[in-house]
Design a protein around this motif. Sequence first.
Motif, mmCIF file in Angstrom:
data_model
loop_
_atom_site.group_PDB
_atom_site.id
_atom_site.type_symbol
_atom_site.label_atom_id
_atom_site.label_comp_id
_atom_site.label_asym_id
_atom_site.label_seq_id
_atom_site.Cartn_x
_atom_site.Cartn_y
_atom_site.Cartn_z
ATOM 1 N N TYR A 103 0.860 -1.194 0.000
ATOM 2 C CA TYR A 103 0.000 0.000 0.000
ATOM 3 C C TYR A 103 0.891 1.238 0.000
ATOM 4 C CZ TYR A 103 -3.646 -3.292 1.323
ATOM 5 O OH TYR A 103 -4.524 -4.344 1.346
ATOM 6 N N ASN A 104 1.387 1.593 -1.164
ATOM 7 C CA ASN A 104 2.354 2.691 -1.257
ATOM 8 C C ASN A 104 1.870 3.844 -2.134
ATOM 9 O OD1 ASN A 104 2.502 1.511 -3.746
ATOM 10 N ND2 ASN A 104 4.702 1.148 -3.700
ATOM 11 N N ARG A 105 0.543 3.966 -2.292
ATOM 12 C CA ARG A 105 0.015 4.997 -3.171
ATOM 13 C C ARG A 105 -0.684 6.129 -2.406
ATOM 14 N NH1 ARG A 105 -3.508 1.660 -7.174
ATOM 15 N NH2 ARG A 105 -2.961 -0.241 -6.115
ATOM 16 N N GLY A 106 -0.412 6.265 -1.131
ATOM 17 C CA GLY A 106 -1.028 7.324 -0.345
ATOM 18 C C GLY A 106 -2.420 6.957 0.128
ATOM 19 N N LEU A 107 -3.080 7.900 0.746
ATOM 20 C CA LEU A 107 -4.383 7.645 1.346
ATOM 21 C C LEU A 107 -5.457 7.374 0.296
ATOM 22 C CD1 LEU A 107 -5.847 7.508 4.079
ATOM 23 C CD2 LEU A 107 -6.383 9.919 3.797
ATOM 24 N N ILE A 108 -5.564 8.214 -0.701
ATOM 25 C CA ILE A 108 -6.593 8.034 -1.736
ATOM 26 C C ILE A 108 -6.320 6.761 -2.536
ATOM 27 C CG2 ILE A 108 -7.696 9.063 -3.769
ATOM 28 C CD1 ILE A 108 -8.231 10.546 -1.137
ATOM 29 N N GLY A 109 -5.064 6.537 -2.895
ATOM 30 C CA GLY A 109 -4.697 5.300 -3.588
ATOM 31 C C GLY A 109 -4.955 4.082 -2.730
ATOM 32 N N GLY A 110 -4.746 4.226 -1.425
ATOM 33 C CA GLY A 110 -5.031 3.124 -0.498
ATOM 34 C C GLY A 110 -6.510 2.797 -0.456
ATOM 35 N N PHE A 111 -7.360 3.839 -0.456
ATOM 36 C CA PHE A 111 -8.802 3.600 -0.518
ATOM 37 C C PHE A 111 -9.154 2.798 -1.764
ATOM 38 C CE2 PHE A 111 -9.463 7.146 2.483
ATOM 39 C CZ PHE A 111 -10.482 6.627 3.254
ATOM 40 N N LYS A 112 -8.659 3.249 -2.901
ATOM 41 C CA LYS A 112 -8.963 2.573 -4.164
ATOM 42 C C LYS A 112 -8.467 1.139 -4.158
ATOM 43 C CE LYS A 112 -8.854 6.848 -6.838
ATOM 44 N NZ LYS A 112 -8.128 7.636 -7.843
#
Length: 108
Positions: A78-87
């Motif tokens: 999970y290395n894409r930040g908060l929004i990327g983590g949500f997705k």
Amino acid sequence: KVLLLEVHHYHHFLFRINQTEATMIGSVLLAPSTKANYDLMYYLKGAAAGGICCSITHAALTPVDVVKTRIQIDSVKYNRGLIGGFKQVVAEEGAMALTTGLGATAAG
């Protein structure tokens, strides 16, 4: 004689408050309430309001906490930040995964 205490900018107007006006405003703001009705209903209403506000806040932040925990546990995956983590969580586990821990949060 006007003693300039404060100057407020409000929609391009300047308001000047002299010492007498400031004293009157301060006495109104700091005056104790004349009606002290602190019965059981007063405290029950305060407790209910606090409970409702906290439950809304905790429910809204549970998905953020889920993503934050996933990032802390496996920062490589999970290395894409908060929004990327949500997705990423929704894509891999479905939207209901974001409610993980909501029951424990509601019980606590």
